[in-house]
Design a protein around this motif. Structure first.
Motif, mmCIF file in Angstrom:
data_model
loop_
_atom_site.group_PDB
_atom_site.id
_atom_site.type_symbol
_atom_site.label_atom_id
_atom_site.label_comp_id
_atom_site.label_asym_id
_atom_site.label_seq_id
_atom_site.Cartn_x
_atom_site.Cartn_y
_atom_site.Cartn_z
ATOM 1 N N PRO A 143 -37.264 -38.466 47.205
ATOM 2 C CA PRO A 143 -36.438 -38.668 46.083
ATOM 3 C C PRO A 143 -37.043 -39.286 44.860
ATOM 4 C CG PRO A 143 -36.039 -40.247 48.058
ATOM 5 C CD PRO A 143 -37.304 -39.358 48.443
ATOM 6 N N VAL A 144 -36.621 -38.780 43.876
ATOM 7 C CA VAL A 144 -37.149 -39.025 42.554
ATOM 8 C C VAL A 144 -36.289 -39.846 41.606
ATOM 9 C CG1 VAL A 144 -38.070 -37.861 40.336
ATOM 10 C CG2 VAL A 144 -38.710 -36.713 42.578
ATOM 11 N N VAL A 145 -36.940 -40.731 40.732
ATOM 12 C CA VAL A 145 -35.972 -41.396 39.935
ATOM 13 C C VAL A 145 -36.763 -41.203 38.369
ATOM 14 C CG1 VAL A 145 -35.700 -43.863 38.955
ATOM 15 C CG2 VAL A 145 -35.556 -43.434 41.589
ATOM 16 N N ALA A 146 -35.677 -40.954 37.490
ATOM 17 C CA ALA A 146 -36.093 -40.900 36.139
ATOM 18 C C ALA A 146 -35.964 -42.126 35.410
ATOM 19 C CB ALA A 146 -35.745 -39.634 35.422
ATOM 20 N N VAL A 147 -37.120 -42.382 34.618
ATOM 21 C CA VAL A 147 -36.997 -43.655 33.740
ATOM 22 C C VAL A 147 -37.170 -43.198 32.330
ATOM 23 C CG1 VAL A 147 -37.775 -46.018 33.039
ATOM 24 C CG2 VAL A 147 -37.880 -45.266 35.639
ATOM 25 N N MET A 148 -36.078 -43.361 31.493
ATOM 26 C CA MET A 148 -36.008 -42.820 30.106
ATOM 27 C C MET A 148 -35.984 -43.958 29.251
ATOM 28 S SD MET A 148 -32.020 -41.295 30.104
ATOM 29 C CE MET A 148 -32.094 -41.721 28.162
ATOM 30 N N GLY A 149 -36.447 -44.083 28.034
ATOM 31 C CA GLY A 149 -36.320 -45.301 27.258
ATOM 32 C C GLY A 149 -35.317 -44.844 26.016
ATOM 33 N N VAL A 150 -34.578 -45.860 25.519
ATOM 34 C CA VAL A 150 -33.795 -45.520 24.229
ATOM 35 C C VAL A 150 -34.193 -46.739 23.061
ATOM 36 C CG1 VAL A 150 -31.398 -45.287 23.355
ATOM 37 C CG2 VAL A 150 -32.032 -44.619 25.868
ATOM 38 N N VAL A 151 -34.396 -46.390 21.996
ATOM 39 C CA VAL A 151 -34.798 -47.455 21.182
ATOM 40 C C VAL A 151 -33.682 -47.270 19.885
ATOM 41 C CG1 VAL A 151 -37.038 -47.313 21.549
ATOM 42 C CG2 VAL A 151 -36.051 -45.723 19.807
ATOM 43 N N LEU A 152 -33.573 -48.349 19.079
ATOM 44 C CA LEU A 152 -32.578 -48.523 18.091
ATOM 45 C C LEU A 152 -32.609 -47.393 17.008
ATOM 46 C CD1 LEU A 152 -33.500 -52.234 17.115
ATOM 47 C CD2 LEU A 152 -31.134 -51.591 18.000
ATOM 48 N N GLU A 153 -31.453 -46.873 16.830
ATOM 49 C CA GLU A 153 -31.273 -45.561 15.965
ATOM 50 C C GLU A 153 -31.489 -46.085 14.596
ATOM 51 O OE1 GLU A 153 -26.413 -45.959 15.720
ATOM 52 O OE2 GLU A 153 -27.302 -44.795 17.075
ATOM 53 N N ASP A 154 -31.205 -47.457 14.142
ATOM 54 C CA ASP A 154 -31.334 -48.090 12.737
ATOM 55 C C ASP A 154 -32.839 -48.701 12.880
ATOM 56 O OD1 ASP A 154 -30.606 -49.737 14.623
ATOM 57 O OD2 ASP A 154 -29.161 -50.774 12.934
ATOM 58 N N MET A 155 -33.745 -48.228 13.308
ATOM 59 C CA MET A 155 -34.977 -48.965 13.438
ATOM 60 C C MET A 155 -35.702 -49.059 12.047
ATOM 61 S SD MET A 155 -37.198 -50.330 15.866
ATOM 62 C CE MET A 155 -37.262 -49.538 17.364
ATOM 63 N N ALA A 156 -35.593 -48.124 11.360
ATOM 64 C CA ALA A 156 -36.034 -48.104 9.953
ATOM 65 C C ALA A 156 -35.488 -49.114 9.116
ATOM 66 C CB ALA A 156 -36.061 -46.654 9.398
ATOM 67 N N ASP A 157 -34.142 -49.573 9.365
ATOM 68 C CA ASP A 157 -33.694 -50.717 8.671
ATOM 69 C C ASP A 157 -34.052 -51.914 8.977
ATOM 70 O OD1 ASP A 157 -32.481 -48.641 6.617
ATOM 71 O OD2 ASP A 157 -30.761 -48.598 8.362
ATOM 72 N N ILE A 158 -34.549 -51.965 10.314
ATOM 73 C CA ILE A 158 -34.857 -53.393 10.770
ATOM 74 C C ILE A 158 -36.321 -53.655 10.843
ATOM 75 C CG2 ILE A 158 -34.803 -54.514 13.143
ATOM 76 C CD1 ILE A 158 -32.242 -53.254 13.660
ATOM 77 N N ALA A 159 -37.176 -52.537 11.313
ATOM 78 C CA ALA A 159 -38.413 -52.917 11.468
ATOM 79 C C ALA A 159 -39.303 -52.757 9.934
ATOM 80 C CB ALA A 159 -39.370 -52.109 12.620
ATOM 81 N N PRO A 160 -40.195 -53.317 9.822
ATOM 82 C CA PRO A 160 -41.063 -53.255 8.564
ATOM 83 C C PRO A 160 -41.827 -52.155 8.481
ATOM 84 C CG PRO A 160 -41.981 -54.840 9.663
ATOM 85 C CD PRO A 160 -41.022 -54.524 10.632
ATOM 86 N N ASN A 161 -42.460 -51.654 9.557
ATOM 87 C CA ASN A 161 -43.472 -50.520 9.435
ATOM 88 C C ASN A 161 -43.355 -49.271 10.579
ATOM 89 O OD1 ASN A 161 -45.262 -52.071 7.443
ATOM 90 N ND2 ASN A 161 -45.239 -53.386 9.345
ATOM 91 N N VAL A 162 -42.358 -48.491 9.963
ATOM 92 C CA VAL A 162 -42.406 -47.367 10.936
ATOM 93 C C VAL A 162 -43.021 -46.074 10.588
ATOM 94 C CG1 VAL A 162 -39.907 -48.352 11.666
ATOM 95 C CG2 VAL A 162 -39.811 -46.582 9.761
ATOM 96 N N GLY A 163 -43.592 -45.920 9.669
ATOM 97 C CA GLY A 163 -44.437 -44.753 9.178
ATOM 98 C C GLY A 163 -43.440 -43.491 9.206
ATOM 99 N N GLU A 164 -44.050 -42.542 9.550
ATOM 100 C CA GLU A 164 -43.099 -41.301 9.480
ATOM 101 C C GLU A 164 -42.375 -40.891 10.631
ATOM 102 O OE1 GLU A 164 -43.428 -39.818 6.628
ATOM 103 O OE2 GLU A 164 -44.678 -41.308 5.891
#
Length: 647
Positions: free
Chosen positions: A187-208
């Motif tokens: 059996p295989v389990v996939a673990v995927m990540g999902v981050v904030l779509e509005d990260m650029a408005d919340i976090a100070p340093n998102v670079g490019e």
């Protein structure tokens, strides 16, 4: 063996053999944490146990590791698959992070033997170069499926930053695989990540970096995994509970969402004197009307661990999702927040509390992992203790900070900060320097950076966490009309939905009522100042001595009235320590550069906070002095001075 571990042994043992068969239901245990925020040591906490208010300490990473190891031992005994996941925001939160800039987080989290971690918004608090160093040094994958790092010079080649990972299970044994072919019939389990779509408005340093919408990115990744043949899919997210629930409803094919960001301790904790929150392991029907997704989250500050047991059909549909959050408690309990030896429970009292805890489903007495505790104590804690300094007081119950009052409930911390500044400005030592008596203190909500948790309050909690910007205090003469104008300006600017509310004014020596009369606007129906122990109506023509930080006194953060009143002439004094002695720096006027930056013109020597021997954090010093001398047991003030009536 811990009671929470014992509770699941029978169910896991029954499911263990079947879990290896791809044509049978697959059962998986997931242990999870989120929003640990560098709380490597336990947090002081107030609980109501056996109808008594008692004080203990909860969590910390050595206790998390001990509990996780117990769950892993249980799973191994039942030959049961298990994953250990982190929902993001490992960074920030304590002096450990400020002193070590993410390196300690990488060290300690790797020792936790996590299987994967979501990328939280506070992981962007430094810069992408240091984030890349963190991701490259941890011994587990960091996940973000809806993140495009291809243009960022630091994260584009970060091999350990992935959209998802695959784990193949042979009973309790697991290994990372790249494809289903590598897994064979396991059996295989996939673990995927999902981050904030509005990260650029919340976090100070998102670079490019570029961030894809959460629902679209998650569905695209699920579709890709399904096309690969993966049937069992878990998402670790850092979106907050409300968005997790939206994801569960709008995305087809995710079996479990392990969340973070909203610090939600799911479950009913009224038996411990805490709140009843939304249920743990709620199940939502997907948009297609067929699939179901379970949602879990485990609170904050490494105080609790969630444990959920899943049963999935051979084609990856959710059949069962059950579990709960467990607060991880020290075994020492005290009658008083000061935790002196005479306050400690012993004998029959201690035995009765231990028996009460043993009967509860959501708290457990857990010993710290000795190796991790020793590692932290030897390598990191001495520097932290030096930085945090002496205990100045105790906080019996959490004091909340919010920027804008909602439904009549405002900050409990900002009024204390304002009170401390008014008190400090009127101490004999400060008055000897200024020659003035302050009438009013004004505090911008954004200058107060954190709530206050129960327990010891040290100097470093103030200087490193609560008021970390090292602002000088200022005292300036303002007319009543100017004070009222400033309040109206900043309140009205804070009301619109999505507005920056850091400019909202909290007060001391003053009280006001603001009534909203139209959309995002209103008037001051009452404004009073306290003089000679009595509340008096603010006189528009009278002059008042007002204290605030030099940052706000210069009109920053939308306090434009302050800039306007000081463009030509001001009697303002900025206060800082020079070689250990308090000194006043008279200000002549303010101006602005072509780029809009405020310039302060001093009459004599300018205040240079970076100069040797100069210490500007008199805002923090005011709070330290206030607590130490006036409020060693720090509770909320009876009144905030603010009445905000919204339509």
């Amino acid at each position: 063996m811990n009671k929470s571990i014992v509770a699941g042994v029978l169910a896991l043992a029954l499911a263990g053999c079947a879990s290896q068969q791809p044509d049978q239901p697959f059962t998986l245990t997931v242990a999870h944490i989120n929003d640990t925020h560098s709380h490597f040591d336990p947090s002081d906490a107030r609980l109501e146990l056996d109808n008594r208010a008692l004080f203990t300490r909860l969590g910390g990473h050595p206790r998390l590791l001990s509990f996780a190891n117990g769950l892993k031992e249980q799973a191994a005994a039942a030959d049961q698959p298990i994953l250990f996941l982190h929902g993001g925001d490992a960074w920030q939160g304590t002096g450990y992070f400020k002193l070590n800039q993410g390196a300690m987080n990488a060290d300690v989290l790797s020792r936790m033997q996590l299987d994967a971690m979501a990328l939280g918004n506070h992981e962007f608090d430094l810069d992408n170069e240091r984030l890349a160093a963190f991701i490259g040094s941890v011994e587990f994958p960091v996940l973000a499926a809806n993140l495009d790092a291809s243009r960022d010079p630091h994260l584009a080649e970060a091999g350990n930053l992935k959209p998802y990972v695959l784990y193949a299970f042979d009973g309790n044994k697991k290994r990372r695989v790249e494809t289903l072919k590598d897994a064979g019939r396991r059996p295989v389990v996939a673990v995927m990540g999902v981050v904030l779509e509005d990260m650029a408005d919340i976090a100070p340093n998102v670079g490019e970096l570029r961030f894809e919408q959460e629902v679209q990115g998650a569905q695209r990744t699920v579709r890709h995994l399904r096309e690969m043949g993966v049937k069992n899919i878990i998402a670790i997210t850092h979106l907050g509970l409300e968005r997790d629930q939206r994801l569960a409803k709008e995305v087809n094919g995710i079996d479990l969402i392990v969340g973070g960001h909203s610090h939600s301790l799911l479950g009913d904790f009224r038996n411990l004197g805490w709140e009843q929150n939304e249920p743990y392991a709620q199940v939502f029907t997907n948009q297609d009307g067929r699939g179901k997704t379970c949602v879990v989250q485990a609170g904050q500050y490494a105080q609790a661990m969630g444990r959920v047991d899943l049963t999935l059909t051979p084609d990856g549909r959710l059949l069962r999702c059950e579990g709960g959050n467990t607060l991880l408690s020290d075994n020492a309990f005290f009658r008083d927040i000061r935790r002196a030896e005479q306050h400690r429970l012993s004998g029959q009292d201690a035995e009765r509390v231990a028996a009460y805890i043993e009967a509860q489903p959501n708290i457990a007495l857990v010993e710290e992992d000795p190796a991790l505790r020793a590692h932290i104590d030897e390598n990191y804690k001495p520097a932290l203790d030096r930085a945090y300094g002496r205990v100045i007081g105790h906080v019996p119950a959490a004091l909340r900070h919010v920027r804008l009052p909602v439904n009549g409930e405002g900050s409990e911390v900002a009024p204390l900060v304002a009170a401390s500044q008014l008190y400090w400005a009127n101490t004999p030592a400060v008055q000897a320097v200024t020659g003035r008596r302050a009438d009013i203190a004004l505090v911008g909500a954004g200058g107060v950076r954190t709530s206050l948790e129960p327990g010891e309050l040290k100097e470093g909690h103030v200087t490193l966490e609560l008021l970390p910007f090292a602002n000088a205090m200022s005292i300036v003469s303002l007319t009543g009309r100017q004070v009222a104008g400033l309040l109206l300006e900043t309140i009205n600017a804070s009301l619109p939905e999505g507005a920056h509310t850091g400019k909202f004014p909290y007060v001391a020596g003053l009280r006001y009522q603001f009534d909203e009369t139209g959309r995002d606007r209103g008037f001051l129906s009452r404004i009073e100042v306290r003089r000679d122990g009595q509340w008096q109506r603010l006189d528009p023509e009278a002059s008042y001595q007002v204290v605030m930080t030099s940052y706000n006194a210069s009109g920053n953060d939308g306090w434009n009235t302050l800039f306007a009143t000081q463009q030509v002439l001001t009697d303002r004094l900025d206060l800082a320590f020079v070689n250990g002695k308090l000194a006043a720096f008279p200000v002549a006027r303010l101006s602005k550069t072509d780029g809009g930056r405020v310039q302060v013109h001093y009459i004599n020597q300018p205040l240079d906070c970076k100069a040797q021997g100069v210490r500007c954090n008199t805002d923090a010093q005011a709070f330290v002095d206030y607590v130490r001398s006036q409020r060693p047991v720090l509770t909320a003030l009876p009144e905030s001075g603010i009445t905000l009536n919204r339509l």
